[in-house]
Design a protein around this motif. Structure first.
Motif, mmCIF file in Angstrom:
data_model
loop_
_atom_site.group_PDB
_atom_site.id
_atom_site.type_symbol
_atom_site.label_atom_id
_atom_site.label_comp_id
_atom_site.label_asym_id
_atom_site.label_seq_id
_atom_site.Cartn_x
_atom_site.Cartn_y
_atom_site.Cartn_z
ATOM 1 N N LYS A 1 0.838 -1.195 0.000
ATOM 2 C CA LYS A 1 0.000 0.000 0.000
ATOM 3 C C LYS A 1 0.875 1.248 0.000
ATOM 4 C CE LYS A 1 -3.540 -0.311 2.682
ATOM 5 N NZ LYS A 1 -4.454 -0.286 3.864
ATOM 6 N N ARG A 2 0.671 2.135 -0.966
ATOM 7 C CA ARG A 2 1.346 3.425 -0.969
ATOM 8 C C ARG A 2 0.368 4.478 -0.433
ATOM 9 N NH1 ARG A 2 5.383 6.302 -3.717
ATOM 10 N NH2 ARG A 2 6.654 4.485 -3.131
ATOM 11 N N LEU A 3 0.746 5.066 0.700
ATOM 12 C CA LEU A 3 -0.033 6.153 1.290
ATOM 13 C C LEU A 3 0.575 7.469 0.843
ATOM 14 C CD1 LEU A 3 -0.337 4.840 4.976
ATOM 15 C CD2 LEU A 3 -1.990 4.547 3.115
ATOM 16 N N PHE A 4 -0.226 8.320 0.242
ATOM 17 C CA PHE A 4 0.237 9.634 -0.207
ATOM 18 C C PHE A 4 -0.050 10.653 0.878
ATOM 19 C CE2 PHE A 4 -0.990 7.308 -4.089
ATOM 20 C CZ PHE A 4 0.242 7.310 -4.754
ATOM 21 N N GLY B 1 -4.536 10.198 -0.124
ATOM 22 C CA GLY B 1 -4.909 9.125 -1.023
ATOM 23 C C GLY B 1 -4.103 7.878 -0.741
ATOM 24 N N ALA B 2 -4.510 6.762 -1.355
ATOM 25 C CA ALA B 2 -3.804 5.494 -1.168
ATOM 26 C C ALA B 2 -4.086 4.596 -2.356
ATOM 27 C CB ALA B 2 -4.249 4.813 0.132
ATOM 28 N N ALA C 1 -7.508 0.781 -5.999
ATOM 29 C CA ALA C 1 -7.619 1.696 -4.858
ATOM 30 C C ALA C 1 -7.366 0.922 -3.572
ATOM 31 C CB ALA C 1 -9.007 2.325 -4.832
ATOM 32 N N ALA C 2 -6.845 1.602 -2.569
ATOM 33 C CA ALA C 2 -6.559 0.968 -1.273
ATOM 34 C C ALA C 2 -7.406 1.609 -0.193
ATOM 35 C CB ALA C 2 -5.078 1.112 -0.936
ATOM 36 N N GLY D 1 -8.723 7.821 -11.721
ATOM 37 C CA GLY D 1 -9.487 9.037 -11.970
ATOM 38 C C GLY D 1 -9.457 10.014 -10.815
ATOM 39 N N THR D 2 -8.496 9.847 -9.898
ATOM 40 C CA THR D 2 -8.335 10.779 -8.783
ATOM 41 C C THR D 2 -7.604 12.031 -9.272
ATOM 42 O OG1 THR D 2 -6.329 9.564 -8.191
ATOM 43 C CG2 THR D 2 -8.328 9.007 -7.005
ATOM 44 N N ARG D 3 -7.449 12.999 -8.372
ATOM 45 C CA ARG D 3 -6.744 14.240 -8.705
ATOM 46 C C ARG D 3 -5.753 14.583 -7.588
ATOM 47 N NH1 ARG D 3 -9.013 17.408 -12.689
ATOM 48 N NH2 ARG D 3 -8.754 19.407 -11.580
ATOM 49 N N LEU D 4 -4.931 13.594 -7.277
ATOM 50 C CA LEU D 4 -3.954 13.769 -6.217
ATOM 51 C C LEU D 4 -2.982 14.904 -6.523
ATOM 52 C CD1 LEU D 4 -3.064 10.026 -5.544
ATOM 53 C CD2 LEU D 4 -4.234 11.553 -3.948
#
Length: 326
Positions: free
Chosen positions: A219-222, A230-231, A249-250, A303-306
């Motif tokens: 899992k990459r946690l931003f 985000g994750a 997605a996580a 489709g996120t906008r991190l």
């Protein structure tokens, strides 16, 4: 109009379809910022001021590939609009986006950008913080959060550790991008692999117990200013034990929140605004702070906008940006 400078590697060497730096550039442009860039060798100090021979660029249109982690972009993905020698402290924001390792060139760049911060311009991530927080080793300040770990160059000590944990992932302390990562089991091949990994006992490596939970995802946690924005899940490739690109997605769980709560004061104190935490089975593996990536890939896949959320809050800290979710 506000402007932003990216101190980065040569543009021609960046993969515009996945590179997180280009995602931040694109988001900056979308939010109405002028995007400038320069390489470390284009920075200089004159009369106590840091100057850069910088290029103002405009990114060409892009679109998600659809169901993939890549963006569809032109091969020539940017146009040069202007070239000028500018006072770096005159920018509204400076991004330090050189790929690791943190070697001589990287360190020299951080010392120059210290002067920019002293002049009142925010540098992300803060140069002092990058020097203070080695991304492969900082997790060891929180041993209760990590899997069993051994750091050293002594082959006998490493062999004993592998025998104790059964199987270990071994990687160089100054490694990056999955290079020179070894999977070492408690068998007759262990000594030879450890000799190769440590260059005969001359190179420090990190050995961590292999976690079978990696099959369910790394899992990459931003993080932005110590908050999760985000994750995403990444999994080993079918023919490689190392972690591949994002696949889904996580869900953020209590273990993730506990890890972030423990790290947040340290990240904030050292000005590490953008960070990527790697977590497997609720255990902290790594804290990416030099040139954190994965946002651009995640935005394409989900489709996120991190990238937009990060740029928006960095340029206007008091603003709340609602746009992380798909």
């Amino acid at each position: 109009m506000k402007n932003v400078l990216f101190v980065t590697d040569p543009l021609a060497g960046l993969d515009a379809g996945i590179d997180a730096t280009i995602g931040l550039m694109s988001a900056s442009q979308d939010l109405g910022l002028d995007v400038w860039c320069c390489e470390p060798g284009e920075l200089a100090v004159a009369d106590g001021r840091v100057r850069a021979r910088a290029r103002r660029i405009r990114l060409r249109p892009r679109r998600p590939a659809g169901g993939d982690h890549r963006w569809i972009v032109d091969q020539a993905w940017w146009d040069e609009l202007d070239v000028a020698v500018l006072d770096v402290a005159g920018f509204d924001l400076v991004h330090l986006r050189i790929d690791p390792p943190v070697e001589q060139r990287y360190l020299h760049t951080t010392y120059l950008l210290d002067l920019v911060e002293a002049a009142g311009t925010r540098v992300v991530n803060r140069p002092e913080g990058i020097r203070a927080m080695h991304e492969k080793l900082v997790a060891l300040r929180f041993p209760e959060l990590c899997p069993p770990t051994y750091v050293g160059a002594d082959i006998a000590g490493l062999r004993e550790f592998v025998a104790r944990v059964g199987t270990a992932v071994v990687k160089p302390v100054d490694g990056f991008a999955g290079l020179d990562v070894w999977l070492v089991g408690d068998d007759h091949a262990a000594i030879a692999l450890l000799e190769s990994a440590t260059h005969g006992g001359r190179r420090h490596v990190i050995a961590q117990q292999y976690l079978p939970a990696v099959a369910h995802g790394n899992k990459r946690l931003f993080l932005l200013d110590g908050d999760i924005v985000g994750a995403v899940l990444r999994r080993p490739c079918a023919d490689d034990f190392r972690i591949g690109p994002p696949v889904a997605a996580a869900e953020i769980d209590d273990a993730d929140r506990a890890i972030v709560a423990a790290l947040r004061p340290l990240l904030v104190r050292h000005g590490l605004a953008i960070a990527g935490l790697d977590v497997i089975g609720g255990r902290l593996i790594e804290v990416n702070v030099t040139c954190p990536g994965g946002m651009h890939k995640t935005d394409a896949l989900l489709g996120t906008r991190l990238s937009h959320a990060m740029v928006s809050r960095l340029i206007e800290p008091s603003r709340t940006y609602e746009g992380v979710s798909a």
